[in-house]
Design an enzyme around this catalytic site. Structure first.
Site, PDB file in Angstrom:
ATOM      1  N   SER A  20       0.854  -1.181   0.000  1.00 45.06           N
ATOM      2  CA  SER A  20       0.000   0.000   0.000  1.00 45.06           C
ATOM      3  C   SER A  20       0.894   1.237   0.000  1.00 45.06           C
ATOM      4  CB  SER A  20      -0.904   0.012   1.224  1.00 45.06           C
ATOM      5  OG  SER A  20      -0.118   0.232   2.372  1.00 45.06           O
ATOM      6  N   LYS A  21       0.251   2.392  -0.084  1.00 44.83           N
ATOM      7  CA  LYS A  21       1.001   3.658  -0.166  1.00 44.83           C
ATOM      8  C   LYS A  21       2.007   3.793   0.967  1.00 44.83           C
ATOM      9  CE  LYS A  21      -1.899   6.734  -2.792  1.00 44.83           C
ATOM     10  NZ  LYS A  21      -3.243   7.159  -2.581  1.00 44.83           N
ATOM     11  N   ARG A  22       1.599   3.300   2.110  1.00 38.54           N
ATOM     12  CA  ARG A  22       2.436   3.406   3.301  1.00 38.54           C
ATOM     13  C   ARG A  22       3.811   2.745   3.087  1.00 38.54           C
ATOM     14  NH1 ARG A  22       2.538  -0.737   6.967  1.00 38.54           N
ATOM     15  NH2 ARG A  22       0.929  -1.980   5.971  1.00 38.54           N
ATOM     16  N   HIS A  23       3.893   1.786   2.175  1.00 40.71           N
ATOM     17  CA  HIS A  23       5.168   1.120   1.928  1.00 40.71           C
ATOM     18  C   HIS A  23       6.072   1.908   0.985  1.00 40.71           C
ATOM     19  CE1 HIS A  23       2.789  -2.577   3.045  1.00 40.71           C
ATOM     20  NE2 HIS A  23       3.824  -2.633   3.846  1.00 40.71           N
ATOM     21  N   GLY A  24       5.602   3.058   0.531  1.00 40.45           N
ATOM     22  CA  GLY A  24       6.408   3.814  -0.422  1.00 40.45           C
ATOM     23  C   GLY A  24       5.780   3.742  -1.793  1.00 40.45           C
TER      24      GLY A  24
END
Ligand code: GLU
Length: 497
Positions: free
Chosen positions: A261-265
């Site tokens: 997800s976005k949180r992973h970059g």
């Protein structure tokens, strides 16, 4: 049979790295079998599909060198075929007109939820609870329409959808090239909508009709579509069409094992491009993510196309490893064409400074050596910090400590010596510096540190003769002069006594 594969993105957002990997697997499989690789833009969701997203997908694929063998097919342009198919299914009894309204379906859902909640009451007998749960399951489970066996419309002009008449009995078997054999009970498939009440085809119908009409032999896609496949197989069967070979590829997960997800970059290919990753590195890395061939780590698309097989795709979700991606990128930075690398570093540096012709020339001559100093383009650009720093250089702590007392006196001597140098190339400067050491009776430990400090401010840099060549004579002397001047001034800018 000639192999035909396709990549079928929905243009509702960027080209995701998961999508890029799916596209890669498809092109490689078709290349391996001398087949064709097609691109279909699945734009049936008119509200969410955008031209920008289409462009992002086309640009991303183009950048990665994943070129379809034919012009892209836009799914909406094929609506007539989808509608024809739905009509043919009505004719042969595998589809029907359903007059259930959205309100009916909502009421069914609410009834199911109410029964499920009622079944939670403490005072119920086991039998009563079981019958409530059965009712709830019927209403919350796969929808089977009351019109599946015909029946009069509620009114002559009542709107209707066209639905698949899902198989009554038996099972649906999928022989997946990655997931193995999976079979589900036919009762798990709903009477899914083929044509909406406004007459537009649904994705579920369109994908089957298009795959059939485009002659797709192998559907390689993310395993998030696995459930859809069990709903699509009955459409192939209803039309008597051959079912393509399916390969459902596990999703890409983040380093922590959670769904990416976005949180992973960065998720979008464009972001990786922005960050200065090379397309060859992205391809290589994405390919290795979830696919393996012996102990191969570094290979081009051409190499992979010679050996690609679906059996090399792992069943477990692949975890993205950004360090490994950088290391792969580092490999390509060290082996790619120098002109290409120069252009990329220049673009990166131009984000923060004006590129002078001199700096451009320095980049060109120095990158063969400097490319060892970073795995990504931004890291490389940063490695040029000692060149791009502006005068007077800010000295780091170590450099400041070096430039004191008699070291500074030595710097002044060195300055005058090198000012007399006739040639300003690394090879000759090496000799010049050796001569100076001999003449002035200096050790390398006495000559190197002040010179390096004054020229680089203490930033990481390669051999001093290279630093001198790349900076040029004027800049070197000016940087030294700055330090000779600054260090004789007090903090208030007055001459030290
Ligand atoms: N359009 C679908 C998506 O973007 C893919 C459909 C398919 O590959 O069958 O997820």
């Amino acid at each position: 049979m000639s192999v035909v594969t396709r990549f079928a993105p929905s243009p509702t957002g960027m080209l995701h790295i998961g999508g890029a990997r799916t596209a890669l697997f498809n092109i490689l499989f078709s290349r391996r079998h001398n087949g064709r690789f097609l691109l279909r833009i699945e734009d049936t969701d008119r509200a969410r599909s955008t031209k920008d997203a289409v462009d992002a997908i086309l640009d991303g694929l183009d950048w990665l060198g994943i070129t379809p063998d034919e012009a892209p097919v836009y799914q909406t342009s094929r609506a007539a075929d989808h509608i024809d198919c739905a009509r043919a299914m009505i004719e042969n009894g595998t589809a029907f007109k359903c007059y259930a309204t959205p309100e009916d379906l909502q009421a069914r859902r609410e009834r199911g939820e109410a029964n499920r909640n009622a079944a939670k009451a403490d005072e119920l007998s086991d039998d009563a609870r079981a019958s409530l749960l059965a009712l709830a399951a019927a209403d919350l489970g796969p929808y089977r329409s009351p019109w599946r066996d015909g029946g009069p419309p509620p009114a002559s002009d009542a709107p209707y959808t066209i639905r698949l008449r899902a198989p009554d009995t038996g099972s649906i078997l999928l022989k997946d090239e990655v997931q193995g054999e999976i079979s589900i009970d036919a009762s798990e498939v709903d009477d899914l909508i083929l044509l909406r009440a406004d007459g537009t085809p649904t994705y579920m119908l369109a994908v089957v009709v298009d795959d059939h009409n485009m002659g797709i032999t192998h559907v390689i896609r993310g395993d998030d579509h696995l459930r859809n496949t069990f709903r699509q197989i009955p459409i192939y069967q209803a039309m008597g069409w051959p079912i393509p070979t399916f390969a459902h590829v596990p999703m890409i997960h983040g380093p922590d094992g959670a769904k990416l997800s976005k949180r992973h970059g960065a998720l979008g290919i464009a972001a990786y491009r922005e960050m200065g990753y090379l397309p060859e590195a992205i391809n290589n890395y994405l390919l290795r993510l979830g696919w393996s061939h012996g102990d191969w780590e570094i290979f081009s698309l051409e190499d992979a196309a010679d050996v690609f097989s679906l059996s090399g795709i792992g069943r477990a979700p692949a975890r993205i490893d950004f360090d490994k991606l950088s290391a792969t990128n580092g490999h390509y930075i060290r082996t790619c064409d120098l002109e290409q690398l120069t252009a990329l570093v220049e673009i990166e540096l131009s984000k923060t400074l004006d590129i002078s012709p001199r700096l451009r020339e320095t980049l060109r001559t120095s990158l063969a050596i400097m490319r060892d100093r970073g795995d990504t383009i931004p890291a490389l650009a940063e490695a040029y910090g000692f060149i791009t720093a502006t005068r007077p250089l800010v000295m780091n702590k170590k450099a400041r400590k070096t430039l004191k007392g008699e070291t500074l006196d030595r710097l002044a001597i060195i300055r005058d010596e090198i000012a007399a140098a006739a040639q300003w190339r690394a090879e000759t400067l090496k000799i010049t510096l050796a001569d100076i050491m001999e003449r002035q009776e200096l050790t390398i430990g006495q000559l190197g540190p002040p010179l390096r400090a004054a020229l680089t401010g203490g930033l990481p840099a390669p051999d001093i003769d290279l630093v001198m060549e790349w900076l040029g004579k004027d800049e070197c002397l000016a940087r030294i002069d700055d330090q000779l001047k600054i260090t004789t001034l007090n903090d208030d800018g007055h001459e030290k006594q």
